[in-house]
Write a protein that holds these residues in place. Sequence first.
Motif, PDB file in Angstrom:
ATOM      1  N   ILE A  54       0.865  -1.189   0.000  1.00  0.00           N
ATOM      2  CA  ILE A  54       0.000   0.000   0.000  1.00  0.00           C
ATOM      3  C   ILE A  54       0.897   1.233   0.000  1.00  0.00           C
ATOM      4  CG2 ILE A  54      -1.808   1.289   1.223  1.00  0.00           C
ATOM      5  CD1 ILE A  54      -2.764  -1.352   2.422  1.00  0.00           C
ATOM      6  N   ARG A  55       0.713   2.105  -0.984  1.00  0.00           N
ATOM      7  CA  ARG A  55       1.514   3.325  -1.052  1.00  0.00           C
ATOM      8  C   ARG A  55       0.605   4.516  -1.279  1.00  0.00           C
ATOM      9  NH1 ARG A  55       5.701   1.847  -5.109  1.00  0.00           N
ATOM     10  NH2 ARG A  55       6.087  -0.049  -3.939  1.00  0.00           N
ATOM     11  N   LYS A  56       0.874   5.595  -0.564  1.00  0.00           N
ATOM     12  CA  LYS A  56       0.033   6.807  -0.622  1.00  0.00           C
ATOM     13  C   LYS A  56      -1.439   6.436  -0.426  1.00  0.00           C
ATOM     14  CE  LYS A  56       3.038   9.364  -3.731  1.00  0.00           C
ATOM     15  NZ  LYS A  56       3.138  10.034  -5.008  1.00  0.00           N
ATOM     16  N   GLY A  57      -1.675   5.436   0.416  1.00  0.00           N
ATOM     17  CA  GLY A  57      -3.044   5.024   0.714  1.00  0.00           C
ATOM     18  C   GLY A  57      -3.657   4.112  -0.325  1.00  0.00           C
ATOM     19  N   LEU A  58      -2.931   3.817  -1.406  1.00  0.00           N
ATOM     20  CA  LEU A  58      -3.474   3.003  -2.502  1.00  0.00           C
ATOM     21  C   LEU A  58      -2.818   1.632  -2.537  1.00  0.00           C
ATOM     22  CD1 LEU A  58      -3.432   5.402  -5.575  1.00  0.00           C
ATOM     23  CD2 LEU A  58      -5.430   4.368  -4.514  1.00  0.00           C
ATOM     24  N   ILE A  59      -3.612   0.616  -2.912  1.00  0.00           N
ATOM     25  CA  ILE A  59      -3.044  -0.722  -3.048  1.00  0.00           C
ATOM     26  C   ILE A  59      -2.198  -0.754  -4.323  1.00  0.00           C
ATOM     27  CG2 ILE A  59      -3.597  -3.167  -3.440  1.00  0.00           C
ATOM     28  CD1 ILE A  59      -6.126  -2.673  -1.724  1.00  0.00           C
ATOM     29  N   MET A 134     -17.027   9.287 -15.713  1.00  0.00           N
ATOM     30  CA  MET A 134     -16.823   7.901 -16.179  1.00  0.00           C
ATOM     31  C   MET A 134     -15.836   7.181 -15.264  1.00  0.00           C
ATOM     32  SD  MET A 134     -17.755   6.546 -19.255  1.00  0.00           S
ATOM     33  CE  MET A 134     -16.382   5.996 -20.245  1.00  0.00           C
ATOM     34  N   ASN A 135     -16.083   5.943 -14.989  1.00  0.00           N
ATOM     35  CA  ASN A 135     -15.198   5.091 -14.199  1.00  0.00           C
ATOM     36  C   ASN A 135     -14.988   5.575 -12.770  1.00  0.00           C
ATOM     37  OD1 ASN A 135     -14.813   3.369 -16.388  1.00  0.00           O
ATOM     38  ND2 ASN A 135     -13.258   4.759 -17.220  1.00  0.00           N
ATOM     39  N   GLN A 136     -15.930   6.375 -12.274  1.00  0.00           N
ATOM     40  CA  GLN A 136     -15.894   6.795 -10.883  1.00  0.00           C
ATOM     41  C   GLN A 136     -17.225   6.402 -10.251  1.00  0.00           C
ATOM     42  OE1 GLN A 136     -13.908  10.103  -9.704  1.00  0.00           O
ATOM     43  NE2 GLN A 136     -12.407   9.930 -11.320  1.00  0.00           N
ATOM     44  N   SER A 137     -17.247   6.315  -8.948  1.00  0.00           N
ATOM     45  CA  SER A 137     -18.474   5.922  -8.252  1.00  0.00           C
ATOM     46  C   SER A 137     -18.687   6.796  -7.032  1.00  0.00           C
ATOM     47  CB  SER A 137     -18.387   4.477  -7.765  1.00  0.00           C
ATOM     48  OG  SER A 137     -18.128   3.611  -8.827  1.00  0.00           O
ATOM     49  N   ILE A 138     -19.958   7.015  -6.717  1.00  0.00           N
ATOM     50  CA  ILE A 138     -20.266   7.721  -5.468  1.00  0.00           C
ATOM     51  C   ILE A 138     -20.046   6.725  -4.332  1.00  0.00           C
ATOM     52  CG2 ILE A 138     -22.047   8.819  -4.066  1.00  0.00           C
ATOM     53  CD1 ILE A 138     -23.333   9.894  -6.542  1.00  0.00           C
ATOM     54  N   LEU A 139     -19.206   7.121  -3.389  1.00  0.00           N
ATOM     55  CA  LEU A 139     -18.949   6.245  -2.242  1.00  0.00           C
ATOM     56  C   LEU A 139     -19.870   6.611  -1.077  1.00  0.00           C
ATOM     57  CD1 LEU A 139     -17.042   4.041  -1.011  1.00  0.00           C
ATOM     58  CD2 LEU A 139     -15.641   5.936  -0.190  1.00  0.00           C
ATOM     59  N   HIS A 140     -19.994   7.926  -0.836  1.00  0.00           N
ATOM     60  CA  HIS A 140     -20.859   8.398   0.257  1.00  0.00           C
ATOM     61  C   HIS A 140     -21.746   9.535  -0.223  1.00  0.00           C
ATOM     62  CE1 HIS A 140     -18.449   6.335   3.269  1.00  0.00           C
ATOM     63  NE2 HIS A 140     -17.367   6.943   2.848  1.00  0.00           N
ATOM     64  N   THR A 178     -10.371   1.787  -7.686  1.00  0.00           N
ATOM     65  CA  THR A 178      -9.825   1.803  -6.320  1.00  0.00           C
ATOM     66  C   THR A 178     -10.717   0.986  -5.399  1.00  0.00           C
ATOM     67  OG1 THR A 178      -8.910   3.998  -6.699  1.00  0.00           O
ATOM     68  CG2 THR A 178      -9.140   3.316  -4.412  1.00  0.00           C
ATOM     69  N   ILE A 179     -12.027   1.209  -5.543  1.00  0.00           N
ATOM     70  CA  ILE A 179     -12.983   0.463  -4.707  1.00  0.00           C
ATOM     71  C   ILE A 179     -12.856  -1.035  -4.992  1.00  0.00           C
ATOM     72  CG2 ILE A 179     -15.452   0.037  -4.325  1.00  0.00           C
ATOM     73  CD1 ILE A 179     -15.944   2.991  -4.960  1.00  0.00           C
ATOM     74  N   GLN A 180     -12.746  -1.377  -6.274  1.00  0.00           N
ATOM     75  CA  GLN A 180     -12.668  -2.802  -6.632  1.00  0.00           C
ATOM     76  C   GLN A 180     -11.396  -3.440  -6.069  1.00  0.00           C
ATOM     77  OE1 GLN A 180     -13.119  -2.378 -10.859  1.00  0.00           O
ATOM     78  NE2 GLN A 180     -15.335  -2.641 -10.754  1.00  0.00           N
ATOM     79  N   ASN A 181     -10.302  -2.700  -6.092  1.00  0.00           N
ATOM     80  CA  ASN A 181      -9.051  -3.249  -5.546  1.00  0.00           C
ATOM     81  C   ASN A 181      -9.144  -3.468  -4.041  1.00  0.00           C
ATOM     82  OD1 ASN A 181      -7.721  -3.439  -7.991  1.00  0.00           O
ATOM     83  ND2 ASN A 181      -6.999  -1.323  -7.907  1.00  0.00           N
ATOM     84  N   VAL A 182      -9.796  -2.519  -3.359  1.00  0.00           N
ATOM     85  CA  VAL A 182      -9.953  -2.663  -1.900  1.00  0.00           C
ATOM     86  C   VAL A 182     -10.826  -3.883  -1.605  1.00  0.00           C
ATOM     87  CG1 VAL A 182     -11.004  -1.603   0.148  1.00  0.00           C
ATOM     88  CG2 VAL A 182      -9.580  -0.223  -1.379  1.00  0.00           C
ATOM     89  N   LEU A 183     -11.930  -4.020  -2.344  1.00  0.00           N
ATOM     90  CA  LEU A 183     -12.820  -5.165  -2.124  1.00  0.00           C
ATOM     91  C   LEU A 183     -12.101  -6.482  -2.406  1.00  0.00           C
ATOM     92  CD1 LEU A 183     -16.090  -3.766  -3.697  1.00  0.00           C
ATOM     93  CD2 LEU A 183     -15.754  -4.348  -1.311  1.00  0.00           C
ATOM     94  N   ASN A 184     -11.378  -6.522  -3.508  1.00  0.00           N
ATOM     95  CA  ASN A 184     -10.637  -7.742  -3.849  1.00  0.00           C
ATOM     96  C   ASN A 184      -9.675  -8.113  -2.740  1.00  0.00           C
ATOM     97  OD1 ASN A 184     -11.673  -8.456  -6.289  1.00  0.00           O
ATOM     98  ND2 ASN A 184     -10.223  -7.249  -7.486  1.00  0.00           N
ATOM     99  N   CYS A 185      -8.954  -7.113  -2.262  1.00  0.00           N
ATOM    100  CA  CYS A 185      -7.943  -7.347  -1.230  1.00  0.00           C
ATOM    101  C   CYS A 185      -8.584  -7.931   0.029  1.00  0.00           C
ATOM    102  CB  CYS A 185      -7.239  -6.016  -0.939  1.00  0.00           C
ATOM    103  SG  CYS A 185      -6.196  -6.059   0.511  1.00  0.00           S
TER     104      CYS A 185
END
Length: 447
Positions: A54-59, A134-140, A178-185
């Motif tokens: 995990i770097r700069k908060g990203l997987i 495109m390719n972004q999602s509402i998280l909250h 990013t969301i998909q990577n977190v879920l996968n992890c």
Amino acid sequence: MFKKTSNYNQGREPELLVGLDLGTSKVAVVVAERETEGDEAQIIGVGQAPSNGIRKGLIVNLEQAVRSVRQAVSDAQNMVGQDIRGVTVAFGAGEVTSIRSKGMVALGRSPRAVGQLDIERVIDAAQATVVVPMNQSILHTIPVEYTLDGNVGIDDPLGMNAMRLDIDVQSIIVPTATIQNVLNCVQRAGLEVNSLVLKPLVSALGVLSPEDALAGAVVIDLGGGTTSVAVFADGRPKHLALLPIGGDHITNDLATVLKLPLKKAEEIKRTISLNKDFEEEETLDFEHHGREYRILKSELHDIVCSRLDELCNELIRPEIKNAKVTLLPGGVLLTGGVAKTEGLEDFFLEKLSLPARSVLPIDSNRMPPGRNTQEYAAAAGIIKYILDRERDPFRYLDNPSVIKTDRSKSLPKTEPIFVQDRQQGKSKDDSHGGVIDTVKNALKDLF
Ligand SMILES: Nc1ncnc2c1ncn2[C@@H]1O[C@H](COP(=O)(O)OP(=O)(O)OP(=O)(O)O)[C@@H](O)[C@H]1O
Ligand SMILES: [Mg+2]
């Protein structure tokens, strides 16, 4: 002091609430326990593991990140003596967009009480105007302010009489990948994801008192690879931001400029006081791996200050401005590992012209010694987030379709190495179609 097993529930399994914080320096797991849903929860353990991948908060390396999550969860399980299955995950994203939008619904020609349906409709109306790239999602989706018949600052409109209801909401948008990577992890580590939350929100919930949140305050979580900013007023988050700079950048600066090994640079960084004025010729002399070093203390000080200066002036200050909150009497609450730097409070006072203090998690007295420090503020805040949402389902609305979509696509899970007798229960989100459905279901449970 930290019970290994709990036996107060006379036969019934106590309910565990678990927060998983995917940090750049460490992965932390906070476990809270309560007898039944609706009760207050007590933190009973905090697990942790050094963060790899995990770097700069990203997987950046999935397998390494999965291993770190497993290790942290295993550590927490050993502490509490119970299996961990479902977690609420706090994570960071390289790009976070916060969009404000407004919605309005007419209640009638004469005043009547606002119902749950009216609140759902007004949130829907505000959401309808948000254009998600495109390719972004509402998280909250976070209600920022309610207005009834032109009266702003209504805390909770439910049951109040009016003819018109207005809302101002904040949508937090992050890249879908990013969301998909977190879920996968997290799923590959053998865990079920109950919900996802952006780090700045939980860092703030972990340290803010209700009084500061009401009066207006900024929470800045200075971590290893990121800095979270959350501006609160009237008890609600007005603006959240995540900046890709953290304490590791200071270490790298020291190592690069002074040609030091990273480990030594990290060690020296932790001894620096920003308050001290050094004589021109004052030096730090040491030997490392057979090499003699002589470094001017004023140079060390300048390297650290110039990075923090950039962070404050160019990144943090504009975000505070973006919140459009005029008064912040609660000042600045500094947390995260870098908040341990001596003299940082005065530095921030000078740069932001706001009183600043370094703070521990509110629940630090319930957390194990050594794991109740600034680094664990976000993890502790996840428990507050879970409880806040339970008490008020309209406070922080997440987007279950984000989790649902990914489940069908996610990589095959590897066998959990530490959770035994796992039952693959039906996901909580399986029947949900959207944000409002989440609220409906939560309300069904409540009433
Ligand atoms: N005493 C100290 N003085 C200065 N910096 C410190 C001290 N202790 C820890 N740090 C720094 O704090 C950072 C780690 O903080 P923290 O554990 O909050 O980060 P994280 O949550 O893992 O990362 P992030 O939130 O950015 O993803 C590291 O850069 C570390 O060098
Ligand atoms: Mg952190």
